[in-house]
Design an enzyme around this catalytic site. Structure first.
Site: not given
Ligand code: UT7
Length: 332
Positions: A117, A257, A287
């Site tokens: 990215c 980005h 994204n």
């Molecule tokens: O462009 C390249 C660079 N990429 C990025 O910059 C992405 C960077 N990362 C992020 O933006 C975030 O980490 C995410 C958006 C991918 C995830 O957000 P988060 O607040 O870090 O969520 P998490 O991974 O800590 O997950 C929290 C909960 C989990 O459930 P439990 O374990 O707490 O029960 C996940 O399984 O949210 C769950 N979860 C979802 N729930 C509903 C993960 N994805 C989803 C989803 N819908 N799509």
């Protein structure tokens, strides 16, 4: 900062996104997610997705033609084509060569840049060197992605984020006092494992077993990439402003980005800059990796958020792990 140094400026910008949009409500039907989760955790409301026939070069050519038209440059005047993409049409030839042919050009050099990215910032930085050392006059830099083709549509942690689109700019020598003032690039290969497509290269060719395990799709440790982005985005902005000798109060707009609204908001807080100074359009595009910065730049110009003489910062981060920032004084 030498006053007489030849600098490169952006003479024209173009963008293209496929017609088809996919809303969060539509994603609710294919994975266990909700519009509420996606909006509150990322800021994304909808994204554009390519048709089965569309490859990265198809999107890139349209954006490139618009950038050339806006720069009032005919394709025959292009001296160099640089394409940033993680979703090239094929392993080789490069997508830049495919776009070169589609623009009806031959002889001019064309190559791809792989920096996730941050690819557009890397491409812009490379292209500007050729302008500044007097080798070329018109450099086309394109960021184009069809991430939907490498998305695992059963993985809710990535499929709600990724999208398709292209953006392009034409670099030309700028008038004294305008153009690219400073750039900062960086990489941390030890973090490469956090954002990758394991299969499809020489390490792991695509086999039926790899396909079965979805190894030919994007894999991301969202949490690790989030932490990395939270640190590197503000750091890169600060470093490039220092190199350009510009105070953050003198910045009209930061174009980051477009990965996650929370990352951008945290950067604004960290830098003690108002969030209004950060271009955000990920709500409508998701994204789009290396395309997100030129798409956001195009929309910032369309909405008169940038005027001649304004200081702007473009900043990206992504697979590699890589990051990069460019400080510019807008105008030619
Ligand atoms: O462009 C390249 C660079 N990429 C990025 O910059 C992405 C960077 N990362 C992020 O933006 C975030 O980490 C995410 C958006 C991918 C995830 O957000 P988060 O607040 O870090 O969520 P998490 O991974 O800590 O997950 C929290 C909960 C989990 O459930 P439990 O374990 O707490 O029960 C996940 O399984 O949210 C769950 N979860 C979802 N729930 C509903 C993960 N994805 C989803 C989803 N819908 N799509």
């Amino acid at each position: 900062m030498s006053k007489n140094k030849l600098r490169s400026g952006i003479a024209g910008v173009g963008m293209y996104v496929p017609d088809k949009t996919v809303t969060n409500a539509e994603l609710e039907k294919i994975v266990e997610t909700s519009d509420e989760w996606i909006q509150s955790r990322t800021g994304i409301k909808e994204r554009h997705i390519a048709s089965t026939e569309q490859a990265a070069s198809d999107l890139g050519v349209i954006a490139a033609k618009q950038a050339l038209a806006n720069a009032k440059i005919s394709p025959s005047e292009v001296d160099l084509i640089i394409v940033a993409t993680a979703t090239s049409d094929m392993q080789f030839p490069s997508t830049a060569c495919i776009i070169q042919a589609a623009l009806g050009l031959n002889d001019v050099p064309a190559f791809d840049v792989t920096a996730g990215c941050a690819g557009f910032i890397y491409g812009l930085s490379i292209g500007s060197q050729f302008i500044e050392n007097g080798t070329y006059e018109n450099v086309l830099v394109i960021g184009t992605e069809v991430l939907s083709k490498i998305t695992n549509w059963t993985d809710r942690e990535t499929c709600v984020l990724l999208a398709d689109g292209a953006g392009a700019v034409v670099l030309r020598p700028a008038l004294p006092g305008y153009g690219l003032l400073a750039l900062r690039l960086g990489a941390d290969g030890s973090g490469g494992k956090h954002l990758l497509m394991p299969a499809g290269g020489s390490r792991m060719p695509v086999t039926s077993e790899a396909i079965e395990k979805n190894l030919n799709t994007l894999h991301m440790n969202g949490h690790e990439v989030f932490k990395f982005a939270m640190k590197k985005l503000p750091e890169a902005v600060e470093q490039v402003l220092m190199a350009a000798q510009i105070d953050k109060n003198e910045v009209a707009l930061v174009i980051p980005h477009q990965a996650n609204r929370r990352i951008i908001e945290a950067a604004a807080r960290n830098l003690e800059m108002p969030i209004e100074k950060f271009m955000i359009n990920l709500d409508r595009y998701g994204n789009t990796s290396s395309a997100s910065i030129p798409i956001a730049l195009y929309e910032a110009l369309e909405n008169y958020l940038i005027k001649p003489g304004d200081n702007i910062v473009l900043v990206g981060f992504g697979a590699g792990l890589t990051w990069g920032a460019v400080a510019m004084r807008w105008g030619m």
